[in-house]
Design a protein around this motif. Structure first.
Motif, PDB file in Angstrom:
ATOM      1  N   LYS A   1       0.855  -1.190   0.000  1.00 39.24           N
ATOM      2  CA  LYS A   1       0.000   0.000   0.000  1.00 39.24           C
ATOM      3  C   LYS A   1       0.889   1.238   0.000  1.00 39.24           C
ATOM      4  CE  LYS A   1      -3.187  -2.323   3.132  1.00 39.24           C
ATOM      5  NZ  LYS A   1      -3.709  -2.323   4.502  1.00 39.24           N
ATOM      6  N   PRO A   2       0.453   2.336  -0.565  1.00 32.18           N
ATOM      7  CA  PRO A   2      -0.780   2.502  -1.321  1.00 32.18           C
ATOM      8  C   PRO A   2      -0.632   1.906  -2.716  1.00 32.18           C
ATOM      9  CG  PRO A   2       0.441   4.549  -1.329  1.00 32.18           C
ATOM     10  CD  PRO A   2       1.226   3.578  -0.484  1.00 32.18           C
ATOM     11  N   PHE A   3      -1.736   1.551  -3.297  1.00 30.91           N
ATOM     12  CA  PHE A   3      -1.714   0.936  -4.625  1.00 30.91           C
ATOM     13  C   PHE A   3      -2.817   1.528  -5.482  1.00 30.91           C
ATOM     14  CE2 PHE A   3      -3.659  -1.793  -1.431  1.00 30.91           C
ATOM     15  CZ  PHE A   3      -4.989  -1.721  -1.823  1.00 30.91           C
ATOM     16  N   LYS A   4      -2.695   1.310  -6.768  1.00 31.18           N
ATOM     17  CA  LYS A   4      -3.673   1.794  -7.743  1.00 31.18           C
ATOM     18  C   LYS A   4      -4.490   0.611  -8.251  1.00 31.18           C
ATOM     19  CE  LYS A   4      -0.802   5.609  -9.070  1.00 31.18           C
ATOM     20  NZ  LYS A   4      -0.001   6.272 -10.022  1.00 31.18           N
ATOM     21  N   PRO A   5      -5.637   0.870  -8.858  1.00 27.64           N
ATOM     22  CA  PRO A   5      -6.456  -0.226  -9.391  1.00 27.64           C
ATOM     23  C   PRO A   5      -5.694  -1.144 -10.343  1.00 27.64           C
ATOM     24  CG  PRO A   5      -7.743   1.787  -9.359  1.00 27.64           C
ATOM     25  CD  PRO A   5      -6.327   2.166  -8.975  1.00 27.64           C
TER      26      PRO A   5
END
Length: 120
Positions: free
Chosen positions: A93-97
């Motif tokens: 994290k953080p991550f994107k779709p």
């Protein structure tokens, strides 16, 4: 917040469906073996026992499941322990779709995958 964001991401990825979401390892362990999902996303830190211990128990009950750790933890010892417990993927994290979509696709194909600062 992360679980609800993750839920929305998964619901928008073609070919994947969120079949359950759990607040704790105990809840996940009581439900998941009965529904036999192909892929399970786990956080390392969960209420009760850790996501790593949950992964070990899921692998004993569901040896064909593909486990992907989705976590904020970058410690090498935790990453190694997650893979020893049966994880096939590790997303930081953080991550994107698109990161979650890639992790699901890799797991679905049985390909070991590290994403985020772990892979750099």
């Amino acid at each position: 917040m992360v679980r609800s964001s993750l839920r929305l991401m998964i619901e928008r990825i073609p070919g994947y469906e969120l079949v359950s979401s759990h607040d704790s390892s105990a809840d996940a362990l009581s439900v998941l073996p009965g529904i036999s999902p192909a892929i399970v996303l786990l956080d390392i830190r969960m209420p009760g026992q850790s996501g790593i211990e949950c992964a070990r128990q899921l692998m004993r009950k569901m040896p064909a499941v593909k486990l992907v750790m989705v976590t904020a933890y970058l410690e090498g010892a935790l990453i190694a322990e997650a893979f020893r417990a049966g994880a096939i993927g590790y997303v930081v994290k953080p991550f994107k779709p698109k990161t979650i979509a890639a992790a699901l696709d890799y797991a679905n194909r049985g390909v070991i995958h590290l994403e985020g600062a772990v892979s750099e």
